[in-house]
Design a protein around this motif. Sequence first.
Motif, short mmCIF file in Angstrom:
data_model
loop_
_atom_site.label_atom_id
_atom_site.label_comp_id
_atom_site.label_asym_id
_atom_site.label_seq_id
_atom_site.Cartn_x
_atom_site.Cartn_y
_atom_site.Cartn_z
N TYR A 4 0.86 -1.33 -0.06
CA TYR A 4 0.04 0.06 0.11
C TYR A 4 0.94 1.27 0.09
CZ TYR A 4 -4.52 -2.52 0.61
OH TYR A 4 -5.71 -3.26 0.37
N THR A 5 2.13 1.18 0.22
CA THR A 5 3.02 2.36 -0.06
C THR A 5 2.79 3.09 -1.60
OG1 THR A 5 4.57 1.23 1.47
CG2 THR A 5 5.35 3.02 0.17
N ASP A 6 2.94 4.23 -1.25
CA ASP A 6 2.92 5.07 -2.67
C ASP A 6 4.26 5.34 -3.25
OD1 ASP A 6 1.72 6.55 -4.78
OD2 ASP A 6 1.39 8.41 -3.57
N TYR A 7 4.68 4.79 -4.31
CA TYR A 7 6.09 4.75 -4.68
C TYR A 7 6.01 5.82 -5.68
CZ TYR A 7 6.62 0.27 -2.33
OH TYR A 7 6.52 -0.76 -1.13
N ALA A 8 7.25 6.32 -5.74
CA ALA A 8 7.53 7.53 -6.89
C ALA A 8 7.77 6.85 -8.30
CB ALA A 8 8.62 8.30 -6.41
N ASN A 9 8.10 5.54 -8.32
CA ASN A 9 8.26 5.12 -9.87
C ASN A 9 8.23 3.38 -9.66
OD1 ASN A 9 11.13 4.01 -9.31
ND2 ASN A 9 11.51 6.12 -9.00
N PRO A 10 8.10 2.80 -10.54
CA PRO A 10 7.83 1.31 -10.72
C PRO A 10 9.18 0.61 -10.31
CG PRO A 10 6.96 2.17 -12.77
CD PRO A 10 7.61 3.37 -12.13
N VAL A 11 10.41 1.28 -10.62
CA VAL A 11 11.76 0.55 -10.15
C VAL A 11 11.75 0.67 -8.72
CG1 VAL A 11 14.09 0.75 -10.22
CG2 VAL A 11 12.55 1.37 -12.23
N ALA A 12 11.34 1.70 -7.96
CA ALA A 12 11.26 1.76 -6.60
C ALA A 12 10.46 0.67 -5.84
CB ALA A 12 10.92 3.23 -6.03
N ALA A 13 9.28 0.48 -6.46
CA ALA A 13 8.37 -0.58 -5.80
C ALA A 13 8.93 -1.98 -6.17
CB ALA A 13 7.14 -0.56 -6.72
N ARG A 14 9.48 -2.26 -7.26
CA ARG A 14 10.29 -3.75 -7.40
C ARG A 14 11.26 -3.90 -6.54
NH1 ARG A 14 8.74 -2.37 -13.08
NH2 ARG A 14 11.08 -1.58 -13.51
N THR A 15 12.14 -2.80 -6.23
CA THR A 15 13.19 -2.81 -5.67
C THR A 15 13.01 -3.31 -4.29
OG1 THR A 15 14.43 -1.29 -7.10
CG2 THR A 15 15.35 -1.72 -4.87
N VAL A 16 11.87 -2.50 -3.64
CA VAL A 16 11.26 -2.90 -2.10
C VAL A 16 11.15 -4.10 -2.12
CG1 VAL A 16 10.12 -2.11 -0.34
CG2 VAL A 16 11.27 -0.31 -1.68
N LEU A 17 9.96 -4.80 -2.70
CA LEU A 17 9.26 -5.78 -2.88
C LEU A 17 10.24 -7.07 -3.00
CD1 LEU A 17 5.79 -4.97 -4.47
CD2 LEU A 17 6.27 -5.51 -2.05
N THR A 18 11.09 -6.88 -3.97
CA THR A 18 12.28 -7.98 -4.20
C THR A 18 13.08 -8.07 -3.11
OG1 THR A 18 12.27 -7.31 -6.54
CG2 THR A 18 13.98 -8.57 -5.88
N ARG A 19 13.44 -7.06 -2.55
CA ARG A 19 14.31 -7.07 -1.23
C ARG A 19 13.75 -7.90 -0.33
NH1 ARG A 19 15.08 -1.77 -0.32
NH2 ARG A 19 16.68 -1.64 -1.53
N TRP A 20 12.54 -7.44 -0.15
CA TRP A 20 11.69 -8.47 1.09
C TRP A 20 11.64 -9.87 0.81
CZ3 TRP A 20 7.66 -11.67 1.68
CH2 TRP A 20 7.25 -11.90 2.82
N ALA A 21 11.34 -10.24 -0.32
CA ALA A 21 11.51 -11.55 -0.87
C ALA A 21 12.70 -12.21 -0.64
CB ALA A 21 11.07 -11.59 -2.47
N ALA A 22 13.96 -11.30 -0.81
CA ALA A 22 15.21 -11.91 -0.80
C ALA A 22 15.62 -12.34 0.66
CB ALA A 22 16.19 -11.22 -1.45
N VAL A 23 15.21 -11.51 1.52
CA VAL A 23 15.42 -11.76 2.98
C VAL A 23 14.56 -12.77 3.60
CG1 VAL A 23 15.20 -10.61 5.24
CG2 VAL A 23 15.82 -9.20 3.25
N ARG A 24 13.40 -13.08 3.10
CA ARG A 24 12.60 -14.01 3.55
C ARG A 24 12.52 -15.27 2.79
NH1 ARG A 24 12.74 -11.15 8.26
NH2 ARG A 24 11.50 -9.10 8.04
N ARG A 25 13.18 -15.39 1.90
CA ARG A 25 13.14 -16.53 1.02
C ARG A 25 13.56 -17.95 1.54
NH1 ARG A 25 12.61 -16.53 -4.19
NH2 ARG A 25 13.41 -14.47 -4.23
N GLN A 26 14.50 -17.77 2.48
CA GLN A 26 14.74 -19.10 3.44
C GLN A 26 13.82 -19.40 4.52
OE1 GLN A 26 18.80 -18.97 4.99
NE2 GLN A 26 18.69 -21.03 5.80
N GLU A 27 13.16 -18.47 5.06
CA GLU A 27 12.15 -18.85 5.87
C GLU A 27 10.98 -19.24 5.42
OE1 GLU A 27 10.16 -16.47 9.93
OE2 GLU A 27 11.36 -15.34 8.33
N ALA A 28 10.46 -18.38 4.28
CA ALA A 28 9.18 -18.79 3.77
C ALA A 28 9.35 -18.73 2.08
CB ALA A 28 8.14 -17.65 4.00
N PRO A 29 9.84 -19.66 1.42
CA PRO A 29 9.97 -19.68 0.28
C PRO A 29 8.77 -19.22 -0.60
CG PRO A 29 10.08 -21.80 1.05
CD PRO A 29 10.16 -20.80 2.06
#
Length: 428
Positions: free
Chosen positions: A319-344
């Motif tokens: 629900y965050t209002d991102y400035a551009n698509p790249v910023a949104a993809r970067t934040v969500l991809t980073r969350w997925a990378a951190v949680r991948r081992q715990e919740a693949p």
Amino acid sequence: MPQITLHHDCFDVRMQISSEAPANVYDLADQLVELARMLVGKVAKAKLTDRLRRELGPRGAAGNRFGEGCEAECPRCGSGAAYRKGTRPRTVEVPRLGAVKVERPYLECRQCGRSYVPYSAGAPKRGRYGQEALRRPIEATLETSYRRGAEASSDSFMESPSERTLWRIVNEGPLEATEEDSEEQVPLDADAEAVRAPEKTCVADATRIPAREEDAQHSLSIAHVVEPDKAGGPGGRPALKRQPVAGRAGSETRLREALSKVSVSTLVTDGQMDVSDVADRCGRCRWHLPRSVRYLLYNDDVSGDRNQQLTGEVRELVYTDYANPVAARTVLTRWAAVRRQEAPQAAGHVERAAPQVGVYSRSDPSPSASFTVETTAPVEREIRELNRRFENGGQWTRSGAENLLQWHQIYRHDSKRWAGWFPDSVPI
């Protein structure tokens, strides 16, 4: 004693059991009705055969012709010269008996070779219901169920179609429109300009319904165009207007084909439908993504407070209002990378959804690229109502499911066409 009386234009059936009735009188009544149904079919076949013997001759030899004014002329060339080829069954609805199977003569024209079945007036009449007789039952069916629809008009048999009859009517197709209304009708699929107009977003969703094949299901999919209602809602609150543009049953691929013909500009889905390639900009429902992640976390053996914590993190990021698509993809991809081992499973789901969340960013302020809504909420209620329409426990053909879908969408969103069919009815 159990008895049954049936009056018809070509025969009368009157039966009565004079012996001692067994303890289970209901079984006896069922057997009696079945016997009467068989008798009606045999009587009709005997009368039609006798009529054909008088008009065509006992052998159907060359030169024998039907008499003047009979009903058996060839439908193609009008010739009365024919010979018998056998019989063809026809199932008709008879009052008080239901479905009755009748064997009718089957002929071939000696002039043009056309095969046809004569004497349509000699068989038991089908149960026909006019618009007035169907109005209340079909309205009740769309709002509740087939059983309650059949109970909507209980004054007499002809004004109260059975559950089976209502299902058959809807499964075979909608009523024919009036002559005044036929020129103004539009198909369920909208034109391209209406969908691509500014401040309009197409919202699509699907539900599963039982198919006729054993252990199979259809995907019932709908797509609506959503735009702001300038008149507003109660108390001046913002409101939306919805217009159906496509509806299909069978598979979600069929909805994609329908949407590709109307050039969708912006589209919102729940992420489960594979229709993203039909739109210039396809967004992921912001409400569905955290909900899906919550269940995937359970599959990853993440429950309790930890599940709520991770679901809350995804909800905040989505629900965050991102400035551009790249910023949104970067934040969500980073969350997925951190949680991948715990919740693949949950991490992979978020990573795949990142591009469709990024389309909501503020980088493109043009009206043609803006989304009127960012969730599938405008069609969620519609989907729940459609699920109620298929709650009768039956199994559906694809065409039958689409016919009921068309009935419901016209009832809800095209009051003018509905009023043309049922002038005394106002959709609620």
